[in-house]
Write a protein that holds these residues in place. Structure first.
Motif, PDB file in Angstrom:
ATOM      1  N   VAL A 346       0.461   9.797   4.803  1.00 50.37           N
ATOM      2  CA  VAL A 346      -0.399   9.121   5.771  1.00 50.37           C
ATOM      3  C   VAL A 346       0.266   9.193   7.144  1.00 50.37           C
ATOM      4  CG1 VAL A 346      -1.513   6.953   6.417  1.00 50.37           C
ATOM      5  CG2 VAL A 346      -1.293   7.579   3.993  1.00 50.37           C
ATOM      6  N   TYR A 347      -0.323   9.995   8.036  1.00 49.08           N
ATOM      7  CA  TYR A 347       0.224  10.130   9.385  1.00 49.08           C
ATOM      8  C   TYR A 347      -0.212   8.990  10.291  1.00 49.08           C
ATOM      9  CZ  TYR A 347       1.880  14.845   8.407  1.00 49.08           C
ATOM     10  OH  TYR A 347       2.557  15.917   7.897  1.00 49.08           O
ATOM     11  N   SER A 348      -1.422   8.497  10.109  1.00 48.62           N
ATOM     12  CA  SER A 348      -1.891   7.366  10.908  1.00 48.62           C
ATOM     13  C   SER A 348      -3.038   6.702  10.187  1.00 48.62           C
ATOM     14  CB  SER A 348      -2.308   7.803  12.316  1.00 48.62           C
ATOM     15  OG  SER A 348      -3.451   8.642  12.258  1.00 48.62           O
ATOM     16  N   VAL A 349      -3.309   5.460  10.554  1.00 46.45           N
ATOM     17  CA  VAL A 349      -4.386   4.679   9.954  1.00 46.45           C
ATOM     18  C   VAL A 349      -5.306   4.194  11.058  1.00 46.45           C
ATOM     19  CG1 VAL A 349      -4.978   2.666   8.545  1.00 46.45           C
ATOM     20  CG2 VAL A 349      -2.877   3.948   8.072  1.00 46.45           C
ATOM     21  N   GLU A 350      -6.590   4.406  10.865  1.00 37.62           N
ATOM     22  CA  GLU A 350      -7.575   3.998  11.860  1.00 37.62           C
ATOM     23  C   GLU A 350      -7.774   2.481  11.813  1.00 37.62           C
ATOM     24  OE1 GLU A 350     -12.363   4.572  12.460  1.00 37.62           O
ATOM     25  OE2 GLU A 350     -11.180   6.254  11.665  1.00 37.62           O
ATOM     26  N   ALA A 351      -7.675   1.858  12.967  1.00 38.68           N
ATOM     27  CA  ALA A 351      -7.798   0.405  13.039  1.00 38.68           C
ATOM     28  C   ALA A 351      -9.166  -0.044  12.541  1.00 38.68           C
ATOM     29  CB  ALA A 351      -7.588  -0.069  14.478  1.00 38.68           C
ATOM     30  N   GLY A 352      -9.173  -1.055  11.654  1.00 38.65           N
ATOM     31  CA  GLY A 352     -10.408  -1.617  11.140  1.00 38.65           C
ATOM     32  C   GLY A 352     -11.032  -0.839  10.002  1.00 38.65           C
ATOM     33  N   SER A 353     -10.397   0.247   9.572  1.00 43.38           N
ATOM     34  CA  SER A 353     -10.945   1.085   8.505  1.00 43.38           C
ATOM     35  C   SER A 353     -10.637   0.484   7.137  1.00 43.38           C
ATOM     36  CB  SER A 353     -10.356   2.492   8.582  1.00 43.38           C
ATOM     37  OG  SER A 353      -8.964   2.462   8.310  1.00 43.38           O
ATOM     38  N   ALA A 354     -11.177   1.087   6.096  1.00 48.09           N
ATOM     39  CA  ALA A 354     -10.918   0.634   4.731  1.00 48.09           C
ATOM     40  C   ALA A 354      -9.432   0.672   4.416  1.00 48.09           C
ATOM     41  CB  ALA A 354     -11.703   1.502   3.742  1.00 48.09           C
ATOM     42  N   ALA A 355      -8.762   1.730   4.858  1.00 47.41           N
ATOM     43  CA  ALA A 355      -7.327   1.845   4.609  1.00 47.41           C
ATOM     44  C   ALA A 355      -6.558   0.752   5.344  1.00 47.41           C
ATOM     45  CB  ALA A 355      -6.838   3.225   5.039  1.00 47.41           C
ATOM     46  N   ASP A 356      -6.952   0.460   6.573  1.00 48.25           N
ATOM     47  CA  ASP A 356      -6.289  -0.579   7.362  1.00 48.25           C
ATOM     48  C   ASP A 356      -6.482  -1.953   6.723  1.00 48.25           C
ATOM     49  OD1 ASP A 356      -4.893  -1.711   9.509  1.00 48.25           O
ATOM     50  OD2 ASP A 356      -6.742  -2.040  10.640  1.00 48.25           O
ATOM     51  N   LYS A 357      -7.705  -2.231   6.264  1.00 51.31           N
ATOM     52  CA  LYS A 357      -7.977  -3.525   5.634  1.00 51.31           C
ATOM     53  C   LYS A 357      -7.177  -3.712   4.341  1.00 51.31           C
ATOM     54  CE  LYS A 357     -12.709  -3.606   7.446  1.00 51.31           C
ATOM     55  NZ  LYS A 357     -14.152  -3.468   7.089  1.00 51.31           N
ATOM     56  N   ALA A 358      -6.904  -2.594   3.659  1.00 50.44           N
ATOM     57  CA  ALA A 358      -6.160  -2.672   2.392  1.00 50.44           C
ATOM     58  C   ALA A 358      -4.653  -2.695   2.602  1.00 50.44           C
ATOM     59  CB  ALA A 358      -6.536  -1.502   1.500  1.00 50.44           C
ATOM     60  N   GLY A 359      -4.197  -2.464   3.837  1.00 48.72           N
ATOM     61  CA  GLY A 359      -2.769  -2.526   4.125  1.00 48.72           C
ATOM     62  C   GLY A 359      -2.037  -1.209   4.086  1.00 48.72           C
ATOM     63  N   LEU A 360      -2.746  -0.077   4.043  1.00 47.31           N
ATOM     64  CA  LEU A 360      -2.058   1.216   4.112  1.00 47.31           C
ATOM     65  C   LEU A 360      -1.380   1.348   5.477  1.00 47.31           C
ATOM     66  CD1 LEU A 360      -4.257   4.003   2.462  1.00 47.31           C
ATOM     67  CD2 LEU A 360      -2.230   2.865   1.563  1.00 47.31           C
ATOM     68  N   LYS A 361      -0.216   2.001   5.506  1.00 46.90           N
ATOM     69  CA  LYS A 361       0.537   2.161   6.744  1.00 46.90           C
ATOM     70  C   LYS A 361       0.955   3.608   6.939  1.00 46.90           C
ATOM     71  CE  LYS A 361       2.583  -2.484   6.463  1.00 46.90           C
ATOM     72  NZ  LYS A 361       3.863  -3.267   6.413  1.00 46.90           N
ATOM     73  N   MET A 362       1.219   3.935   8.172  1.00 46.53           N
ATOM     74  CA  MET A 362       1.772   5.242   8.481  1.00 46.53           C
ATOM     75  C   MET A 362       3.088   5.423   7.714  1.00 46.53           C
ATOM     76  SD  MET A 362       3.102   6.625  12.169  1.00 46.53           S
ATOM     77  CE  MET A 362       4.340   5.339  12.165  1.00 46.53           C
ATOM     78  N   GLY A 363       3.248   6.588   7.092  1.00 42.02           N
ATOM     79  CA  GLY A 363       4.445   6.872   6.311  1.00 42.02           C
ATOM     80  C   GLY A 363       4.268   6.663   4.830  1.00 42.02           C
ATOM     81  N   ASP A 364       3.185   5.986   4.426  1.00 38.95           N
ATOM     82  CA  ASP A 364       2.902   5.853   2.990  1.00 38.95           C
ATOM     83  C   ASP A 364       2.566   7.210   2.391  1.00 38.95           C
ATOM     84  OD1 ASP A 364       3.261   3.139   3.156  1.00 38.95           O
ATOM     85  OD2 ASP A 364       1.127   2.643   3.189  1.00 38.95           O
ATOM     86  N   VAL A 365       2.829   7.358   1.096  1.00 37.03           N
ATOM     87  CA  VAL A 365       2.442   8.575   0.368  1.00 37.03           C
ATOM     88  C   VAL A 365       1.557   8.159  -0.800  1.00 37.03           C
ATOM     89  CG1 VAL A 365       3.222  10.593  -0.924  1.00 37.03           C
ATOM     90  CG2 VAL A 365       4.591   9.732   0.993  1.00 37.03           C
ATOM     91  N   ILE A 366       0.322   8.622  -0.793  1.00 42.26           N
ATOM     92  CA  ILE A 366      -0.635   8.327  -1.871  1.00 42.26           C
ATOM     93  C   ILE A 366      -0.363   9.290  -3.015  1.00 42.26           C
ATOM     94  CG2 ILE A 366      -3.068   8.179  -2.514  1.00 42.26           C
ATOM     95  CD1 ILE A 366      -3.664   7.792   0.508  1.00 42.26           C
ATOM     96  N   THR A 367      -0.031   8.766  -4.183  1.00 42.04           N
ATOM     97  CA  THR A 367       0.311   9.613  -5.330  1.00 42.04           C
ATOM     98  C   THR A 367      -0.715   9.541  -6.459  1.00 42.04           C
ATOM     99  OG1 THR A 367       1.654   7.853  -6.336  1.00 42.04           O
ATOM    100  CG2 THR A 367       2.774   9.396  -4.834  1.00 42.04           C
ATOM    101  N   LYS A 368      -1.586   8.519  -6.411  1.00 36.11           N
ATOM    102  CA  LYS A 368      -2.559   8.368  -7.487  1.00 36.11           C
ATOM    103  C   LYS A 368      -3.727   7.522  -7.006  1.00 36.11           C
ATOM    104  CE  LYS A 368      -2.465   7.399 -12.487  1.00 36.11           C
ATOM    105  NZ  LYS A 368      -1.611   6.916 -13.609  1.00 36.11           N
ATOM    106  N   VAL A 369      -4.947   7.876  -7.439  1.00 38.09           N
ATOM    107  CA  VAL A 369      -6.136   7.070  -7.186  1.00 38.09           C
ATOM    108  C   VAL A 369      -6.783   6.796  -8.534  1.00 38.09           C
ATOM    109  CG1 VAL A 369      -8.388   6.928  -6.062  1.00 38.09           C
ATOM    110  CG2 VAL A 369      -6.481   8.038  -4.888  1.00 38.09           C
ATOM    111  N   ASP A 370      -6.842   5.523  -8.900  1.00 39.08           N
ATOM    112  CA  ASP A 370      -7.279   5.122 -10.236  1.00 39.08           C
ATOM    113  C   ASP A 370      -6.433   5.865 -11.270  1.00 39.08           C
ATOM    114  OD1 ASP A 370      -9.129   3.256  -9.300  1.00 39.08           O
ATOM    115  OD2 ASP A 370     -10.698   4.775  -9.102  1.00 39.08           O
TER     116      ASP A 370
END
Length: 457
Positions: A346-370
């Motif tokens: 995750v290079y950046s998170v759009e303010a007010g987006s679904a990712a932002d509301k869930a607490g994702l941050k720049m530098g996170d690495v998504i490894t699994k969805v469900d």
């Protein structure tokens, strides 16, 4: 020689280009071969070879007559060695049938029952300017099909992308100016509208019922000139994941002949139903020439989106995460001292987006969805297509040396950004740029995050 330059598919072997006067073909003389053995010696005829040739030709003619079922002498005095057998078989009558999803059709019946629903699409556009500053005009051609009797047409997004004008031609030759109601690049679909009525729409089929080995028939306009052509083949694979210009697609693979100009045309099953939208063909792969690799978008994947475009002009329920993403690599892991080498960075998170509301941050690495592992950015883009806005998913992320899970409710693509570059940013592999992005994202922020353990905010 070609005896008519306007009819490039008609050929005659006559040197003067003329046609035979009747069905009986006269041969001037039987084939003879002689040899002069010198003065005083009688020429000998090579009859052995002639007999073999005659026997071979007779077998071929008799075999052809037997295969045709019924044959008659082409001349009136049967038995002459120069006569040619001609079949008296009458042409089969092809009937137009109603597509009911219950009765299988012959290929000819599928064509006759649906060709009036197939359209030819031609576009004009521009691609910048030339050396003299003049606008460079472009033209392209594709295919499509009639969705509703009042003039809604379905095709590929790439057929009409960047088009200034779009024209639709029906099988009867009528041509209409078309307007683009909406399109979606991620799914390569577009909906057009022409001012017409009483058109013949196609019947949609269930693409989930396709099996490998099922017979399928694309109809379209290969090369833009060979209009309303049908080819045939089988389903080579279902749910085939391919990558087209960086965008992953779930496709029906077929060995049916597909060429430029076929894009956007319908793929029919043996019941005359549309089960796919012809979209792509591999003509080469890794510098190797390939054959029989055509692909179509499954109708079940996009039908609801097509209806959404008809109503709203864009896909309203398309899931949106709101991140600027890229593929995590071993090189990045070594450089940034991470213990994970795969996933979506995750290079950046759009303010007010679904990712932002869930607490994702720049530098996170998504490894699994469900329950699905995510190894690349393309994996996440492909998986996202299986969700709709409003769905909730569990994301497994790597952060600060450990793993954790977050619940994210997918948002919908904002109406004011649909079709723009900003709406595509989370689907394209990105690299950090100088300057500030939403929720951090500058080079300074990234440096502080990786090496100082936090944001500079």
């Amino acid at each position: 020689m070609y005896n008519d330059e306007k009819n490039l598919y008609h050929y005659t072997y006559r040197k003067d280009g003329s046609e035979p006067g009747d069905a009986r073909i006269a041969v001037d003389a039987p084939y003879r071969e002689s040899r002069d053995d010198g003065p005083g010696k009688k020429a000998k005829k090579n009859r052995g070879g002639a007999k073999i040739v005659a026997l071979a030709l007779s077998c071929a003619l008799l075999g052809g007559a037997a295969g045709a079922g019924v044959a008659v002498w082409s001349g009136s005095g049967g038995g002459n060695s120069t006569d040619v057998y001609m079949s008296n078989r009458t042409a089969a009558t092809v009937s137009v049938k109603a597509v009911d999803g219950k009765n299988a059709m012959t290929d000819a019946e599928v064509y006759a029952s649906n060709v009036n629903s197939v359209v030819s699409i031609s576009t004009t556009g521009s691609s910048g300017t030339n050396y003299f500053g003049q606008s460079v005009e472009t033209a392209s051609a594709g295919s499509g099909f009639v969705l509703t009797a009042d003039g809604y047409i379905v095709t590929n997004q790439h057929v009409v992308a960047n088009a200034n004008t779009v024209k639709v031609t029906l099988y009867n030759g009528d041509t209409y100016d078309a307007s683009i109601i909406g399109s979606d690049q991620q799914y390569d679909i577009a909906v057009l509208k022409i001012d017409a009525s009483a058109l013949q729409p196609v019947t949609m089929g269930d693409s989930d019922t396709l099996n490998v080995g099922d017979h399928v028939l694309p109809v379209g306009n290969p090369l833009g000139d060979l209009t309303f052509s049908m080819s045939g083949g089988m389903v080579s694979s279902v749910n085939r994941a391919i990558n087209v210009d960086g965008t992953p697609f779930n496709m029906i693979q077929t060995d049916a002949s597909i060429n430029p100009g076929n894009s956007g045309g319908p793929l029919f099953n043996q019941y005359g139903e549309v089960v796919g939208i012809v979209s792509a063909k591999y003509s080469s792969y890794s510098s190797q020439s390939v054959e029989g690799l055509g692909f179509a978008i499954p109708m079940n994947d996009v039908l609801a989106m097509i209806q959404d475009i008809m109503t709203n002009g864009y896909v309203t329920n398309k899931p949106y995460l709101g991140i600027n993403q890229g593929t995590m690599t071993a090189q990045m892991a070594a450089q940034y001292r991470y213990d994970v080498t795969k996933g979506v960075f995750v290079y950046s998170v759009e303010a007010g987006s679904a990712a932002d509301k869930a607490g994702l941050k720049m530098g996170d690495v998504i490894t699994k969805v469900d329950d699905t592992d995510i190894a690349t950015s393309e994996d996440l883009v492909a998986l996202k297509k299986t969700y709709s806005a409003g769905d909730t998913s569990t994301f497994t992320i790597y952060r600060a040396g450990g793993y954790q899970t977050v619940e994210i409710t997918w948002d919908s693509v904002p109406a004011d950004s649909e079709g723009t570059q900003s709406s595509q940013q989370e689907e394209t592999q990105q690299t950090p740029q100088n300057g500030s992005n939403s929720n951090g994202g500058s080079m300074e922020d990234l440096f502080n995050y990786f090496f100082n353990g936090g944001y500079n905010r």
